[in-house]
Design an enzyme around this catalytic site. Structure first.
Site, PDB file in Angstrom:
ATOM      1  N   ASP A  60       0.939  -1.187  -0.167  1.00 20.16           N
ATOM      2  CA  ASP A  60       0.066   0.031   0.053  1.00 20.16           C
ATOM      3  C   ASP A  60       0.832   1.327   0.012  1.00 20.16           C
ATOM      4  OD1 ASP A  60       0.904  -0.145   2.649  1.00 20.16           O
ATOM      5  OD2 ASP A  60      -1.121   0.260   3.493  1.00 20.16           O
ATOM      6  N   SER A  61       2.049   0.948  -0.047  1.00 18.90           N
ATOM      7  CA  SER A  61       3.051   2.278  -0.066  1.00 18.90           C
ATOM      8  C   SER A  61       3.016   2.644  -1.592  1.00 18.90           C
ATOM      9  CB  SER A  61       4.654   1.727   0.165  1.00 18.90           C
ATOM     10  OG  SER A  61       4.702   0.544  -0.712  1.00 18.90           O
ATOM     11  N   GLU A 198       9.270  -4.016  10.400  1.00 22.31           N
ATOM     12  CA  GLU A 198       9.567  -2.840   9.923  1.00 22.31           C
ATOM     13  C   GLU A 198      10.068  -1.750  11.172  1.00 22.31           C
ATOM     14  OE1 GLU A 198       6.893  -0.850   7.172  1.00 22.31           O
ATOM     15  OE2 GLU A 198       8.093   1.073   7.150  1.00 22.31           O
TER      16      GLU A 198
HETATM   17  O1  KIV Z   1       3.539  -0.970   1.586  1.00 25.61           O
HETATM   18  C1  KIV Z   1       4.732  -1.463   1.815  1.00 25.61           C
HETATM   19  O2  KIV Z   1       5.566  -1.392   0.878  1.00 25.61           O
HETATM   20  C2  KIV Z   1       5.129  -2.275   2.879  1.00 25.61           C
HETATM   21  C3  KIV Z   1       6.486  -2.703   2.873  1.00 25.61           C
HETATM   22  C4  KIV Z   1       7.600  -1.591   3.370  1.00 25.61           C
HETATM   23  C5  KIV Z   1       6.738  -3.801   3.763  1.00 25.61           C
HETATM   24  O3  KIV Z   1       4.274  -2.765   3.684  1.00 25.61           O
END
Ligand code: KIV
Length: 304
Positions: A60-61, A198
């Site tokens: 979701d990044s 994280e």
């Molecule tokens: O949304 C994302 O990219 C993540 C990673 C940082 C693990 O959750």
């Protein structure tokens, strides 16, 4: 229709086999580091495939890196599904994990299962990821019981960063580290096949990783995790927003993209693009006939 199950047969003996959950677990047992990267579209998925990564996360990044939201919170399930489906079309070998967005799984087990099923059915993901311990442990259990593999995520969980005091490292006191440990163990017991750590101290991760049977994928959790994950746009220098300290850059692709488009703009404005090598030709005879046809049927308009 044949009743024989289809077994994927590689085109050649060198073709990599698709990543499976047992092979990921085996990697942890053998001490082989697991490589995970995010992807959000067809080309980034193809890059991940060709680079030979083990796991691709449609994180979701992507809310921030490709959709331009200020955080991961606003992204909808439909937006995530569109990104995930594009990634699925671009990669076959890595295990494909879809991130359940904020608000799509917390309310009830039914909501969590329904959203997870959409990632599997509509986008072709192999597994889903959700954030936090607490109530997410029960949601993870429910999704696993419905037959869908789940990856957990503890430490800094961006969907609830406000409640954690912002985007900052977690588990930096004994109590907070124990709370991370409890969440991780609970997610393992709920049936998660893997878990993301994280932004927690490396020493905390080092103590926890051997105590968990499932592979731990770290991002800002030091070198002791069973694998590492980075955000595609941080890794290649495509995203120009804030980069956390763990986001090591392996490229400056954004600068190259800006330079390429700026060069294109300059060549169009200077009339040096397109050149003859970028144009199509037509036989002189055909052109003459075309011209005659135009003159007869579509004469050039002259102003009165
Ligand atoms: O949304 C994302 O990219 C993540 C990673 C940082 C693990 O959750």
């Amino acid at each position: 229709m044949s009743a024989t199950p289809r077994i994927p047969i590689p085109n050649s003996l060198e073709a990599p086999l698709p990543m499976t959950l047992p092979r990921l677990g085996e990697k942890k047992r053998l001490g082989e580091p697991i490589v995970m990267v995010t992807a959000y579209d067809y080309p980034s998925a193809q890059v991940a495939e060709e680079a030979g990564v083990d796991v691709v996360l449609v994180g979701d990044s992507g809310a921030m890196t490709v959709l331009g939201y200020p955080s991961t919170v606003p992204v909808s399930t439909d937006e995530m599904l569109m990104l995930a489906a594009a990634v699925r079309r671009g990669c076959k070998t890595p295990l494909l994990v879809g991130d359940l967005p904020f608000g799509s799984y917390e309310a009830s087990d039914e909501q969590a299962i329904a959203t997870a099923q959409r990632f599997i059915k509509e986008a072709g993901c192999d597994a889903v990821k959700l954030e936090r311990g607490g109530t997410s442990v029960q949601r993870a259990r429910a999704i696993v019981d419905a037959g869908i593999p789940v990856m957990g995520h503890v430490g800094l969980t961006p969907q609830t960063a406000t409640a954690l005091g912002g985007y900052r490292a977690q588990g930096r006191t004994a109590e907070r580290a124990l709370s991370v440990a409890r969440d991780a163990v609970a997610l393992e017991e709920a049936g998660c096949f893997s878990i993301v750590f994280e932004a927690i101290p490396a020493a905390v991760a080092d103590l926890l990783v051997p105590r968990l049977e499932i592979p731990v994928i770290g991002i800002g959790a030091g070198a002791g995790a069973d694998g590492q994950v980075l955000v595609f746009h941080d890794l290649l220098g495509i995203y120009d927003g804030h980069a956390p300290r763990f986001a090591k850059r392996y490229g400056e692709v954004r600068a190259q993209m800006v330079a390429g488009v700026a060069q294109y703009a300059s060549e169009v404005r200077g009339s040096s693009f397109p050149g003859p090598e970028h144009a199509y030709s037509i036989d002189e005879e055909e052109l003459d006939r075309f011209r005659a046809g135009l003159d007869a049927n579509l004469p050039v308009q002259t102003e009165a």
